[in-house]
Design an enzyme around this catalytic site. Structure first.
Site, PDB file in Angstrom:
ATOM      1  N   ASN A   8       0.856  -1.176   0.000  1.00 25.61           N
ATOM      2  CA  ASN A   8       0.000   0.000   0.000  1.00 25.61           C
ATOM      3  C   ASN A   8       0.901   1.238   0.000  1.00 25.61           C
ATOM      4  OD1 ASN A   8      -1.427   2.262   1.090  1.00 25.61           O
ATOM      5  ND2 ASN A   8      -3.074   0.886   1.691  1.00 25.61           N
ATOM      6  N   ASP A  10      -0.057   4.445  -0.105  1.00 27.68           N
ATOM      7  CA  ASP A  10      -0.761   5.675   0.306  1.00 27.68           C
ATOM      8  C   ASP A  10       0.157   6.662   1.018  1.00 27.68           C
ATOM      9  OD1 ASP A  10      -3.057   4.493  -0.605  1.00 27.68           O
ATOM     10  OD2 ASP A  10      -3.972   4.206   1.371  1.00 27.68           O
ATOM     11  N   HIS A  11       1.013   6.137   1.909  1.00 33.90           N
ATOM     12  CA  HIS A  11       1.769   7.073   2.743  1.00 33.90           C
ATOM     13  C   HIS A  11       2.969   7.697   2.044  1.00 33.90           C
ATOM     14  CE1 HIS A  11      -1.082   6.773   5.730  1.00 33.90           C
ATOM     15  NE2 HIS A  11      -0.725   5.612   6.252  1.00 33.90           N
ATOM     16  N   ARG A  19       3.558  18.627   1.512  1.00 33.37           N
ATOM     17  CA  ARG A  19       4.166  19.806   0.901  1.00 33.37           C
ATOM     18  C   ARG A  19       3.443  20.237  -0.374  1.00 33.37           C
ATOM     19  NH1 ARG A  19       9.522  21.588   1.693  1.00 33.37           N
ATOM     20  NH2 ARG A  19       9.752  21.715   3.934  1.00 33.37           N
ATOM     21  N   HIS A  44      -5.691   3.629  -1.618  1.00 34.51           N
ATOM     22  CA  HIS A  44      -7.020   4.006  -1.141  1.00 34.51           C
ATOM     23  C   HIS A  44      -7.278   5.432  -1.626  1.00 34.51           C
ATOM     24  CE1 HIS A  44      -9.873   4.404   2.603  1.00 34.51           C
ATOM     25  NE2 HIS A  44     -10.481   4.673   1.462  1.00 34.51           N
ATOM     26  N   ARG A  46      -9.342   8.204  -1.162  1.00 34.59           N
ATOM     27  CA  ARG A  46     -10.336   8.634  -0.168  1.00 34.59           C
ATOM     28  C   ARG A  46     -11.169   9.774  -0.709  1.00 34.59           C
ATOM     29  NH1 ARG A  46      -8.801   6.514   5.192  1.00 34.59           N
ATOM     30  NH2 ARG A  46     -10.576   7.666   5.961  1.00 34.59           N
ATOM     31  N   ARG A  50      -6.960  12.915   0.687  1.00 34.86           N
ATOM     32  CA  ARG A  50      -5.902  13.406   1.574  1.00 34.86           C
ATOM     33  C   ARG A  50      -4.521  12.879   1.201  1.00 34.86           C
ATOM     34  NH1 ARG A  50      -7.301  10.106   7.077  1.00 34.86           N
ATOM     35  NH2 ARG A  50      -9.342  10.988   6.722  1.00 34.86           N
ATOM     36  N   HIS A  51      -4.466  11.720   0.546  1.00 36.55           N
ATOM     37  CA  HIS A  51      -3.146  11.252   0.095  1.00 36.55           C
ATOM     38  C   HIS A  51      -3.161  10.906  -1.390  1.00 36.55           C
ATOM     39  CE1 HIS A  51      -5.095   7.566   1.384  1.00 36.55           C
ATOM     40  NE2 HIS A  51      -4.754   7.681   2.655  1.00 36.55           N
ATOM     41  N   GLU A  71      -8.773   0.486  -2.995  1.00 34.77           N
ATOM     42  CA  GLU A  71      -9.669   0.527  -1.833  1.00 34.77           C
ATOM     43  C   GLU A  71     -10.587   1.721  -2.005  1.00 34.77           C
ATOM     44  OE1 GLU A  71      -7.330   0.876   1.652  1.00 34.77           O
ATOM     45  OE2 GLU A  71      -6.224  -0.952   1.284  1.00 34.77           O
ATOM     46  N   THR A 101      -7.174   6.546   9.983  1.00 37.47           N
ATOM     47  CA  THR A 101      -7.031   5.458   9.020  1.00 37.47           C
ATOM     48  C   THR A 101      -8.308   4.626   9.097  1.00 37.47           C
ATOM     49  OG1 THR A 101      -5.647   3.584   8.340  1.00 37.47           O
ATOM     50  CG2 THR A 101      -5.802   4.004  10.708  1.00 37.47           C
ATOM     51  N   THR A 102      -8.405   3.583   8.266  1.00 37.33           N
ATOM     52  CA  THR A 102      -9.627   2.787   8.253  1.00 37.33           C
ATOM     53  C   THR A 102      -9.735   2.022   9.576  1.00 37.33           C
ATOM     54  OG1 THR A 102      -9.189   2.540   5.910  1.00 37.33           O
ATOM     55  CG2 THR A 102     -10.978   1.224   6.805  1.00 37.33           C
ATOM     56  N   GLU A 152     -11.258  -9.182   2.781  1.00 41.82           N
ATOM     57  CA  GLU A 152      -9.966  -8.861   3.404  1.00 41.82           C
ATOM     58  C   GLU A 152     -10.252  -8.692   4.897  1.00 41.82           C
ATOM     59  OE1 GLU A 152      -7.567  -5.701   1.755  1.00 41.82           O
ATOM     60  OE2 GLU A 152      -6.466  -5.475   3.645  1.00 41.82           O
ATOM     61  N   HIS A 192      -3.881  -4.475   7.671  1.00 40.43           N
ATOM     62  CA  HIS A 192      -4.029  -3.334   8.566  1.00 40.43           C
ATOM     63  C   HIS A 192      -3.196  -3.517   9.827  1.00 40.43           C
ATOM     64  CE1 HIS A 192      -5.463   0.282  10.419  1.00 40.43           C
ATOM     65  NE2 HIS A 192      -6.024   0.604   9.265  1.00 40.43           N
ATOM     66  N   GLY A 193      -2.181  -2.687   9.943  1.00 42.50           N
ATOM     67  CA  GLY A 193      -1.343  -2.692  11.141  1.00 42.50           C
ATOM     68  C   GLY A 193      -0.252  -3.751  11.137  1.00 42.50           C
ATOM     69  N   GLY A 214       1.106  -1.356   4.359  1.00 45.04           N
ATOM     70  CA  GLY A 214       1.514  -0.024   3.925  1.00 45.04           C
ATOM     71  C   GLY A 214       2.401   0.693   4.911  1.00 45.04           C
ATOM     72  N   HIS A 215       1.806   1.101   6.029  1.00 42.12           N
ATOM     73  CA  HIS A 215       2.497   1.984   6.969  1.00 42.12           C
ATOM     74  C   HIS A 215       3.871   1.449   7.381  1.00 42.12           C
ATOM     75  CE1 HIS A 215       2.867   5.023  10.089  1.00 42.12           C
ATOM     76  NE2 HIS A 215       3.259   4.057  10.887  1.00 42.12           N
TER      77      HIS A 215
HETATM   78  N1  PXP Z   1      -5.906  -3.028   3.947  1.00 39.23           N
HETATM   79  C1  PXP Z   1      -6.864  -2.081   4.000  1.00 39.23           C
HETATM   80  C2  PXP Z   1      -8.234  -2.425   3.525  1.00 39.23           C
HETATM   81  C3  PXP Z   1      -6.570  -0.781   4.464  1.00 39.23           C
HETATM   82  O1  PXP Z   1      -7.537   0.148   4.508  1.00 39.23           O
HETATM   83  C4  PXP Z   1      -5.252  -0.484   4.853  1.00 39.23           C
HETATM   84  C5  PXP Z   1      -4.905   0.896   5.313  1.00 39.23           C
HETATM   85  O2  PXP Z   1      -5.099   1.793   4.284  1.00 39.23           O
HETATM   86  C6  PXP Z   1      -4.283  -1.499   4.764  1.00 39.23           C
HETATM   87  C7  PXP Z   1      -4.646  -2.764   4.339  1.00 39.23           C
HETATM   88  C8  PXP Z   1      -2.852  -1.263   5.131  1.00 39.23           C
HETATM   89  O3  PXP Z   1      -2.740  -0.957   6.478  1.00 39.23           O
HETATM   90  P1  PXP Z   1      -1.344  -0.485   7.052  1.00 39.23           P
HETATM   91  O4  PXP Z   1      -1.007   0.837   6.393  1.00 39.23           O
HETATM   92  O5  PXP Z   1      -1.588  -0.359   8.513  1.00 39.23           O
HETATM   93  O6  PXP Z   1      -0.336  -1.536   6.694  1.00 39.23           O
END
Ligand code: PXP
Length: 240
Positions: A8, A10-11, A19, A44, A46, A50-51, A71, A101-102, A152, A192-193, A214-215
């Site tokens: 992911n 996104d970040h 910026r 994602h 959104r 935002r990203h 997403e 976040t979600t 998921e 997620h996480g 992602g994160h």
């Molecule tokens: N899966 C879904 C459906 C998510 O919404 C996210 C966060 O955007 C992730 C996975 C990835 O989560 P993380 O950034 O905590 O790894």
């Protein structure tokens, strides 16, 4: 079953948007992720942009060599966007503007009509449809009822568990939900996480064929790349 890693990005876009600059570009990050072994790129888009921006989705659709997983909220606006760019997969997620976040999975039972309409629309457009749900067998059954292709499983509570006992209980929920999904003929992902410390037990679950992370990866990239980035700047400054 070997799991594919969906990275992911996104970040990377979060950093760029801080910026309102043109870099770092999530498109470049996606290419590097694929070269490093990612078999899916997840973004994602959104509602508040935002990203990830619409431009990122457009360019990634052209450049991603593996699978592109979008997403999205279960809204008509987002269905229109998905139809315009045709990701390989669309993952329906709940979306609240004020969340960082979600925060939880989709309550499929509570919004059966809307979700089922959106699933059908997306499937008619030849997209694979996944629903992001909590590790709850009832939600898995509901996902099957609305004809989703996949689920998921939200791993947030497992990742946030503070004690071994809580972590094992949450892992058990993920195992049960993934088994129920596969039994009903649904594909099963998780995410997620997840990070470098907690991913292994989830990566060992046979029923899960995809992890979206992602994160932790973006955060690791900042840290493992920081030393080199500083050295390169010092070198440029000192080179006549
Ligand atoms: N899966 C879904 C459906 C998510 O919404 C996210 C966060 O955007 C992730 C996975 C990835 O989560 P993380 O950034 O905590 O790894």
């Amino acid at each position: 079953m070997t799991q594919r890693l969906g990275v992911n990005v996104d970040h990377v876009a979060t950093l760029r948007q801080a910026r309102k600059a043109t870099y770092p570009d999530p498109v470049t990050a996606a290419g590097i992720a694929e070269l490093a072994g990612a078999e899916q790129i997840t973004i994602h888009l959104r509602e508040d942009r935002r990203h990830i921006q619409d431009r990122d989705l457009r360019v990634l659709r052209e450049t991603v060599q593996t699978m592109l997983n979008l997403e999205m909220a279960a809204t008509q606006e987002m269905v229109k966007v998905a139809y315009e760019y045709k990701p390989d997969m669309a993952t329906l997620v709940p979306e609240r503007r004020e969340e960082v976040t979600t925060e939880g999975g989709l309550d499929v039972n509570a919004q059966k009509d809307v979700v089922s309409r959106v699933v059908k629309n997306l499937k008619d457009g030849d997209m694979i449809v996944s629903l992001f749900i909590d590790p709850d067998v009832d939600q898995v059954k509901a996902a099957h009822k609305v004809s989703a292709d996949r689920v998921e499983i939200h791993t947030g509570r497992y990742c946030e568990a503070r004690t071994e006992k809580d972590r094992m209980r949450e892992l058990g929920r993920i195992v049960d939900a993934s088994k129920a999904a596969v039994k009903l003929g649904l594909g099963c992902a998780a995410g997620h996480g997840l990070n470098y410390d907690n991913v292994r037990p989830v990566a060992r679950i046979q029923e899960i064929d995809e992890l979206n992370i992602g994160h932790a990866i973006v955060a690791r990239a900042v840290m493992v790349g920081f030393d080199r980035a500083v050295r390169e700047m010092v070198e440029i400054m000192r080179t006549p």
